[in-house]
Design a protein around this motif. Structure first.
Motif, PDB file in Angstrom:
ATOM      1  N   ILE A 259      81.398 113.745  -4.642  1.00 17.91           N
ATOM      2  CA  ILE A 259      82.258 113.002  -5.775  1.00 17.91           C
ATOM      3  C   ILE A 259      81.982 113.836  -6.993  1.00 17.91           C
ATOM      4  CG2 ILE A 259      81.877 110.649  -7.099  1.00 17.91           C
ATOM      5  CD1 ILE A 259      80.671 109.458  -4.887  1.00 17.91           C
ATOM      6  N   GLY A 260      83.201 113.885  -7.725  1.00 21.35           N
ATOM      7  CA  GLY A 260      83.454 114.850  -8.872  1.00 21.35           C
ATOM      8  C   GLY A 260      82.947 114.333 -10.154  1.00 21.35           C
ATOM      9  N   THR A 261      82.860 115.196 -11.094  1.00 18.36           N
ATOM     10  CA  THR A 261      82.229 114.452 -12.279  1.00 18.36           C
ATOM     11  C   THR A 261      83.334 113.516 -13.069  1.00 18.36           C
ATOM     12  OG1 THR A 261      83.085 116.444 -13.346  1.00 18.36           O
ATOM     13  CG2 THR A 261      80.998 116.530 -12.873  1.00 18.36           C
ATOM     14  N   GLY A 262      84.793 113.682 -12.745  1.00 20.39           N
ATOM     15  CA  GLY A 262      85.445 112.792 -13.187  1.00 20.39           C
ATOM     16  C   GLY A 262      85.736 111.613 -12.406  1.00 20.39           C
ATOM     17  N   GLU A 263      85.077 111.489 -11.550  1.00 21.89           N
ATOM     18  CA  GLU A 263      85.248 110.127 -10.660  1.00 21.89           C
ATOM     19  C   GLU A 263      84.184 109.250 -10.942  1.00 21.89           C
ATOM     20  OE1 GLU A 263      86.885 111.424  -6.668  1.00 21.89           O
ATOM     21  OE2 GLU A 263      85.900 113.113  -7.261  1.00 21.89           O
ATOM     22  N   PRO A 264      84.503 108.055 -10.497  1.00 19.75           N
ATOM     23  CA  PRO A 264      83.513 106.918 -10.742  1.00 19.75           C
ATOM     24  C   PRO A 264      82.476 107.180  -9.866  1.00 19.75           C
ATOM     25  CG  PRO A 264      85.932 105.894 -10.422  1.00 19.75           C
ATOM     26  CD  PRO A 264      86.045 107.082 -10.225  1.00 19.75           C
ATOM     27  N   ARG A 265      81.278 107.094 -10.210  1.00 23.39           N
ATOM     28  CA  ARG A 265      80.016 107.306  -9.623  1.00 23.39           C
ATOM     29  C   ARG A 265      79.884 105.933  -8.640  1.00 23.39           C
ATOM     30  NH1 ARG A 265      79.518 112.284  -9.197  1.00 23.39           N
ATOM     31  NH2 ARG A 265      76.818 112.152  -8.582  1.00 23.39           N
TER      32      ARG A 265
ATOM     33  N   HIS B 237      80.089 103.101   8.491  1.00 26.96           N
ATOM     34  CA  HIS B 237      80.875 103.954   7.381  1.00 26.96           C
ATOM     35  C   HIS B 237      81.680 102.952   6.478  1.00 26.96           C
ATOM     36  CE1 HIS B 237      80.327 107.391  10.066  1.00 26.96           C
ATOM     37  NE2 HIS B 237      80.451 106.271  11.041  1.00 26.96           N
ATOM     38  N   PHE B 238      81.735 103.133   5.107  1.00 25.76           N
ATOM     39  CA  PHE B 238      82.346 102.140   4.208  1.00 25.76           C
ATOM     40  C   PHE B 238      83.251 103.192   3.403  1.00 25.76           C
ATOM     41  CE2 PHE B 238      78.094 100.556   5.020  1.00 25.76           C
ATOM     42  CZ  PHE B 238      78.297  99.049   5.434  1.00 25.76           C
ATOM     43  N   VAL B 239      84.314 102.461   2.960  1.00 29.87           N
ATOM     44  CA  VAL B 239      85.141 103.008   1.811  1.00 29.87           C
ATOM     45  C   VAL B 239      85.210 101.970   0.858  1.00 29.87           C
ATOM     46  CG1 VAL B 239      87.781 103.487   1.319  1.00 29.87           C
ATOM     47  CG2 VAL B 239      86.833 104.352   3.582  1.00 29.87           C
ATOM     48  N   LEU B 240      85.000 102.481  -0.460  1.00 28.36           N
ATOM     49  CA  LEU B 240      84.977 101.734  -1.496  1.00 28.36           C
ATOM     50  C   LEU B 240      86.112 101.915  -2.425  1.00 28.36           C
ATOM     51  CD1 LEU B 240      81.391 102.327  -2.630  1.00 28.36           C
ATOM     52  CD2 LEU B 240      82.227 100.300  -1.331  1.00 28.36           C
ATOM     53  N   THR B 241      86.870 100.877  -2.933  1.00 27.15           N
ATOM     54  CA  THR B 241      88.034 101.170  -3.727  1.00 27.15           C
ATOM     55  C   THR B 241      87.667 100.843  -5.158  1.00 27.15           C
ATOM     56  OG1 THR B 241      88.746  98.760  -3.629  1.00 27.15           O
ATOM     57  CG2 THR B 241      89.762 100.261  -1.776  1.00 27.15           C
TER      58      THR B 241
ATOM     59  N   LEU C  51      89.417 107.792  -2.860  1.00 33.59           N
ATOM     60  CA  LEU C  51      88.527 106.926  -2.641  1.00 33.59           C
ATOM     61  C   LEU C  51      87.002 107.173  -2.414  1.00 33.59           C
ATOM     62  CD1 LEU C  51      90.381 104.622  -0.413  1.00 33.59           C
ATOM     63  CD2 LEU C  51      90.239 104.143  -2.868  1.00 33.59           C
ATOM     64  N   ARG C  52      85.928 106.486  -2.738  1.00 33.82           N
ATOM     65  CA  ARG C  52      84.603 106.842  -2.262  1.00 33.82           C
ATOM     66  C   ARG C  52      84.184 106.439  -0.937  1.00 33.82           C
ATOM     67  NH1 ARG C  52      82.177 103.730  -6.917  1.00 33.82           N
ATOM     68  NH2 ARG C  52      83.902 102.636  -6.359  1.00 33.82           N
ATOM     69  N   TYR C  53      83.339 107.251  -0.357  1.00 33.12           N
ATOM     70  CA  TYR C  53      83.062 106.708   0.963  1.00 33.12           C
ATOM     71  C   TYR C  53      81.396 106.757   0.897  1.00 33.12           C
ATOM     72  CZ  TYR C  53      81.552 108.147   5.893  1.00 33.12           C
ATOM     73  OH  TYR C  53      80.772 108.277   6.902  1.00 33.12           O
ATOM     74  N   VAL C  54      80.885 105.725   1.733  1.00 31.73           N
ATOM     75  CA  VAL C  54      79.606 105.867   1.933  1.00 31.73           C
ATOM     76  C   VAL C  54      79.165 105.662   3.443  1.00 31.73           C
ATOM     77  CG1 VAL C  54      77.421 104.258   1.308  1.00 31.73           C
ATOM     78  CG2 VAL C  54      79.203 104.550  -0.268  1.00 31.73           C
TER      79      VAL C  54
ATOM     80  N   PRO D 223      74.527 101.619  -8.453  1.00 30.11           N
ATOM     81  CA  PRO D 223      73.379 101.040  -7.687  1.00 30.11           C
ATOM     82  C   PRO D 223      74.074  99.709  -7.062  1.00 30.11           C
ATOM     83  CG  PRO D 223      72.652 101.567  -9.859  1.00 30.11           C
ATOM     84  CD  PRO D 223      74.388 101.741  -9.998  1.00 30.11           C
ATOM     85  N   PHE D 224      74.686  98.815  -7.423  1.00 29.23           N
ATOM     86  CA  PHE D 224      75.176  97.574  -6.748  1.00 29.23           C
ATOM     87  C   PHE D 224      75.975  97.919  -5.642  1.00 29.23           C
ATOM     88  CE2 PHE D 224      78.444  94.380  -5.913  1.00 29.23           C
ATOM     89  CZ  PHE D 224      77.733  93.273  -5.608  1.00 29.23           C
ATOM     90  N   GLU D 225      77.031  98.994  -5.767  1.00 35.90           N
ATOM     91  CA  GLU D 225      77.682  99.345  -4.475  1.00 35.90           C
ATOM     92  C   GLU D 225      76.913  99.907  -3.312  1.00 35.90           C
ATOM     93  OE1 GLU D 225      81.941 100.603  -6.663  1.00 35.90           O
ATOM     94  OE2 GLU D 225      80.241 101.756  -7.005  1.00 35.90           O
ATOM     95  N   HIS D 226      75.712 100.738  -3.808  1.00 40.74           N
ATOM     96  CA  HIS D 226      75.057 101.455  -2.820  1.00 40.74           C
ATOM     97  C   HIS D 226      74.282 100.229  -2.110  1.00 40.74           C
ATOM     98  CE1 HIS D 226      71.010 102.942  -1.637  1.00 40.74           C
ATOM     99  NE2 HIS D 226      71.611 104.105  -1.406  1.00 40.74           N
ATOM    100  N   ASP D 227      73.669  99.331  -2.938  1.00 43.81           N
ATOM    101  CA  ASP D 227      72.804  98.283  -2.242  1.00 43.81           C
ATOM    102  C   ASP D 227      73.434  97.519  -1.443  1.00 43.81           C
ATOM    103  OD1 ASP D 227      70.602  99.209  -3.494  1.00 43.81           O
ATOM    104  OD2 ASP D 227      70.547  97.794  -5.102  1.00 43.81           O
ATOM    105  N   ALA D 228      74.906  97.054  -1.902  1.00 48.18           N
ATOM    106  CA  ALA D 228      75.838  96.378  -0.993  1.00 48.18           C
ATOM    107  C   ALA D 228      75.896  96.869   0.198  1.00 48.18           C
ATOM    108  CB  ALA D 228      76.900  95.910  -1.739  1.00 48.18           C
ATOM    109  N   CYS D 229      76.360  98.013   0.168  1.00 46.57           N
ATOM    110  CA  CYS D 229      76.540  99.066   1.648  1.00 46.57           C
ATOM    111  C   CYS D 229      75.434  98.830   2.397  1.00 46.57           C
ATOM    112  CB  CYS D 229      76.892 100.527   1.447  1.00 46.57           C
ATOM    113  SG  CYS D 229      78.836 100.472   0.589  1.00 46.57           S
ATOM    114  N   VAL D 230      74.071  99.131   1.865  1.00 43.41           N
ATOM    115  CA  VAL D 230      72.993  98.953   2.497  1.00 43.41           C
ATOM    116  C   VAL D 230      72.660  97.667   3.253  1.00 43.41           C
ATOM    117  CG1 VAL D 230      70.392  99.423   2.605  1.00 43.41           C
ATOM    118  CG2 VAL D 230      71.789 101.239   1.500  1.00 43.41           C
TER     119      VAL D 230
END
Length: 113
Positions: free
Chosen positions: A82-88, A9-13, A44-47, A91-98
């Protein structure tokens, strides 16, 4: 290998921070039994990264993302897509979590051709 799996479980700021929570911590926050005052009044975003061994040489990696909001006390107040007005999730964040979730799994032997 069977049914064993690991869930990370990750939280991204927005400032570029990435924090991993244990299964126990994540469950307590989700249930409202624990709070994170450092994230009070923030969205925040959660992955979530789930790693399941399929064979001795093969892993299945599944990811999911969400937007989470904390109230003024740091309790989880809302979770959803994740809403349309929020930062998506980049790919870098996704790969870092993986990659962080895979850090303790043995790396395959390299084959050079």
């Amino acid at each position: 290998m069977g049914n064993t799996h690991e869930v990370h479980h990750f939280v991204l700021t927005p400032e570029g921070g990435m924090r991993e929570f244990s299964q126990d911590q994540a469950a307590k926050v989700a249930a409202g039994a624990d709070k994170l005052p450092e994230y009070a009044e923030r969205r925040l975003r959660y992955v979530q990264v789930t790693v399941t061994p399929l064979t001795e040489d093969e892993l299945k990696v599944v990811t999911a993302g969400a937007s989470i909001r904390f109230d003024r006390d740091g309790c989880l107040a809302e979770a959803g897509p994740i809403g349309t007005g929020e930062p998506r999730l980049s790919p870098f964040e996704h790969d870092a979590c993986v990659q962080w979730a895979l850090r303790n799994w043995p790396a395959p032997t390299l084959t050079f051709h």
